[in-house]
Design a protein around this motif. Structure first.
Motif, PDB file in Angstrom:
ATOM      1  N   SER A 192       0.811  -1.229   0.000  1.00 27.91           N
ATOM      2  CA  SER A 192       0.000   0.000   0.000  1.00 27.91           C
ATOM      3  C   SER A 192       0.840   1.272   0.000  1.00 27.91           C
ATOM      4  O   SER A 192       0.360   2.337   0.355  1.00 27.91           O
ATOM      5  CB  SER A 192      -1.036   0.004   1.125  1.00 27.91           C
ATOM      6  N   THR A 193       2.101   1.169  -0.429  1.00 29.71           N
ATOM      7  CA  THR A 193       2.950   2.362  -0.530  1.00 29.71           C
ATOM      8  C   THR A 193       3.662   2.460  -1.888  1.00 29.71           C
ATOM      9  O   THR A 193       4.664   3.172  -2.009  1.00 29.71           O
ATOM     10  CB  THR A 193       4.014   2.378   0.588  1.00 29.71           C
ATOM     11  N   GLY A 194       3.189   1.761  -2.891  1.00 25.74           N
ATOM     12  CA  GLY A 194       3.751   1.917  -4.228  1.00 25.74           C
ATOM     13  C   GLY A 194       5.008   1.118  -4.506  1.00 25.74           C
ATOM     14  O   GLY A 194       5.593   1.253  -5.571  1.00 25.74           O
ATOM     15  N   ASP A 195       5.411   0.274  -3.561  1.00 30.09           N
ATOM     16  CA  ASP A 195       6.689  -0.429  -3.710  1.00 30.09           C
ATOM     17  C   ASP A 195       6.601  -1.796  -4.382  1.00 30.09           C
ATOM     18  O   ASP A 195       7.578  -2.238  -4.967  1.00 30.09           O
ATOM     19  CB  ASP A 195       7.344  -0.599  -2.334  1.00 30.09           C
ATOM     20  N   GLY A 203       3.877  -3.311  -6.437  1.00 34.22           N
ATOM     21  CA  GLY A 203       3.222  -3.494  -7.733  1.00 34.22           C
ATOM     22  C   GLY A 203       2.110  -4.534  -7.775  1.00 34.22           C
ATOM     23  O   GLY A 203       1.532  -4.758  -8.847  1.00 34.22           O
ATOM     24  N   CYS A 231       0.001   2.048  -9.759  1.00 37.66           N
ATOM     25  CA  CYS A 231      -0.298   1.328  -8.522  1.00 37.66           C
ATOM     26  C   CYS A 231      -1.653   1.826  -8.032  1.00 37.66           C
ATOM     27  O   CYS A 231      -1.781   3.006  -7.681  1.00 37.66           O
ATOM     28  CB  CYS A 231       0.759   1.618  -7.459  1.00 37.66           C
ATOM     29  N   ALA A 278      10.546  -3.798 -12.765  1.00 37.82           N
ATOM     30  CA  ALA A 278      11.288  -3.573 -11.507  1.00 37.82           C
ATOM     31  C   ALA A 278      10.378  -3.083 -10.387  1.00 37.82           C
ATOM     32  O   ALA A 278      10.713  -3.198  -9.215  1.00 37.82           O
ATOM     33  CB  ALA A 278      12.415  -2.562 -11.738  1.00 37.82           C
ATOM     34  N   GLY A 279       9.210  -2.565 -10.735  1.00 40.24           N
ATOM     35  CA  GLY A 279       8.262  -2.110  -9.717  1.00 40.24           C
ATOM     36  C   GLY A 279       7.322  -3.201  -9.249  1.00 40.24           C
ATOM     37  O   GLY A 279       6.369  -2.934  -8.522  1.00 40.24           O
ATOM     38  N   ASN A 280       7.570  -4.438  -9.678  1.00 39.91           N
ATOM     39  CA  ASN A 280       6.778  -5.581  -9.223  1.00 39.91           C
ATOM     40  C   ASN A 280       7.686  -6.519  -8.449  1.00 39.91           C
ATOM     41  O   ASN A 280       8.686  -7.014  -8.981  1.00 39.91           O
ATOM     42  CB  ASN A 280       6.172  -6.335 -10.415  1.00 39.91           C
TER      43      ASN A 280
END
Ligand SMILES: Cc1cc2nc3c(=O)[nH]c(=O)nc-3n(C[C@H](O)[C@H](O)[C@H](O)COP(=O)(O)OP(=O)(O)OC[C@H]3O[C@@H](n4cnc5c(N)ncnc54)[C@H](O)[C@@H]3O)c2cc1C
Ligand code: FES
Ligand code: FES
Lengths: 287, 158
Positions: free
Chosen positions: B43-46, B48, B60, B132-134
């Protein structure tokens, strides 16, 4: 809490200026929503600026660019003319977060969040960018380095909003670059960031330069002594060495889990030198 | 806290809902609309896991307010398959065993689809960079990359 999505800048300013409690601009939300989620901010009013057409566009302006404050990193990266004129600014903006974050994150949000480690800000400061600010008392244009005053704090007055980021006209034989150090290759906060922008004359002598550093002080800093090391030289090895020493000398960093003071001071010099080498290449000079 | 009325399009269907001002699109999808394909990891965008498409770009959904979806076009993992027919990415994730616990899978599928829509023939580096964001705690990523490469090849055949 109230949510508003006005369609004009005037309406946004009116909303922000009129609210008694805490009011916040919402651009990409990649800082604001995280801060709300972790209870670091609890606004009474959120003003979403993404429905203001003037803030959603990138326009050519007096030979430079006017980038609406709600333009995302992905949109910056897709703009060929901007990438060609200001590759360092675009590469810095595109370093922010992941593909998902790029779809939302804005330059103005990165600037107004006022993190000392904000990636696009050293590149913008080096570029000599300004922020077009609208407020209840009218409009003003200020250098981007005057927006952040400390971690999380800006010089914006109540009701003021950044409408656009303005990049100046490019002189011939100019180049810019941004580099950061992080422990992995993406999705991390800069331990040190360095932006360099320079212009050469027809003989390859540097006539103007700006150097800015991130994550080595309470805010992004402009380092005129580092720039002075380049001006009047052909950006040769001796000049680059003086630039690195001046960059390191300007640092007043903290120790934290990402890096020690000593490490940041050393790396700031190294990155400033490497960014200058890339900027030189982009300006058409050679080393 | 005030309530907002939102009309939007999700996976091609017109949808209307009421939500709280501070409610995220992820919470709206999962708790109000029963679309539980999108997952909440951080829940902070890290991580994905909550990835969805918003007007053609992958975001996100934990960092989007439900109120922001007014008039937008949203696509979730539920819209990937055509009825009973899985999307080639879904087929290949199964074939290559690109999932174990599966929590990250919907986010990877949405982000991989977004990549292939823009770049039908990505290199391995481009795939790893775009994803990379997943985050995935189970697979070690390699099988995911192979599955995306294989799906890309299949999609290029048309
Ligand atoms: C997973 C993840 C990874 C990240 N990685 C990086 C990274 O690598 N480098 C980096 O620098 N940052 C990173 N960030 C932080 C963030 O994405 C950036 O700072 C981004 O540029 C913020 O832009 P935004 O449009 O989302 O801002 P928002 O969250 O919308 O706003 C940020 C702040 O600025 C204010 N604001 C926004 N726009 C305006 C305006 N026009 N006028 C006045 N005030 C305004 C808001 O009120 C808020 O206080 C990351 C965040 C996440 C969640
Ligand atoms: S739940 Fe949204 S990124 Fe992790
Ligand atoms: S399969 Fe478990 S997190 Fe990816």
């Amino acid at each position: 809490m109230r949510y508003e999505a006005p369609t004009t800048i005037n309406a946004a300013v009116k909303l922000l200026a009129g609210k008694a409690g805490q009011a916040r601009v919402l651009a990409g939300g990649t800082d604001l929503l995280v801060q709300m989620r972790t209870d670091r901010v609890a606004p009474d009013l959120i003003v979403d600026v993404k429905r203001i057409p003037a803030m959603r566009a990138i326009a050519a302006k007096s030979g430079g660019f006017r980038i609406g404050a709600a333009v995302s990193g992905a949109e910056l990266g897709a703009n060929k003319a901007l990438r060609k004129a200001w590759p360092g600014v675009v590469e810095a903006a595109n370093l922010i977060g992941s593909t998902q974050i790029q779809s939302r994150a804005t330059l103005a949000g990165n600037l107004c969040n006022a993190s000392p480690a904000a990636d696009s800000v050293p590149a913008l400061v080096a570029a000599g960018a300004s922020a077009a600010v609208a407020g209840p008392r009218g409009k003003r244009t200020v250098p981007v380095e005057s927006i952040a005053v400390g971690p999380g704090k800006t010089s914006l007055k109540k009701g003021e909003i950044v409408e656009a980021i303005i990049l100046p006209k490019r002189a011939p034989r100019s180049g810019d670059a941004y580099l950061r150090f992080i422990p992995r290759t993406e999705m991390d906060i800069a331990v040190v960031g360095a932006g360099v922008n320079l212009t050469l004359d027809s003989k390859g002598v540097c006539t103007a330069a700006r150097v800015a550093l991130g994550a080595v002080a309470e805010r992004v800093i402009l380092v005129p002594e580092a720039a002075a090391a380049l001006v009047g030289t052909k950006v040769d090895a001796a000049a680059l060495k003086r630039l690195a020493a001046a960059a390191s000398a300007a640092c007043r960093p903290i120790d934290d889990k990402r890096g020690t003071k000593e490490f940041r001071i050393k790396v700031a010099g190294v990155l400033a030198r490497r960014a200058a080498e890339t900027a030189l290449k982009r300006a058409g000079g050679s080393k | 806290m005030s309530t907002v009325r939102v009309s939007t399009t999700i996976n091609g269907d017109a949808v209307a809902y009421l939500c709280e001002v501070d409610e995220t699109l992820l919470d709206v999808l999962r708790d109000r609309l029963g679309l539980t394909g999108s997952k909440e990891g951080c829940s902070t965008g890290d991580c994905g896991a909550c990835s969805v498409m918003l007007d053609g770009r992958v975001v996100c959904s934990c960092l989007v307010l439900g109120a922001e979806a007014e008039g937008r076009d949203i696509r979730t993992v539920e819209g990937l398959a055509a009825g009973d027919k899985l999307h080639p990415l879904q087929e290949k994730f199964l074939e290559f065993a690109a999932l174990q616990c599966g929590v990250c899978t919907p986010g990877f599928l949405v982000a991989a689809k977004a990549l292939l829509d823009r770049n039908p023939d990505p290199s391995e580096t481009e795939i790893r960079f775009a994803l990379a964001g997943n985050l995935c705690r189970c697979t070690g990523y390699d099988k995911i990359v192979r599955a995306v490469q294989s799906a890309a090849a299949e999609l290029r055949k048309g």
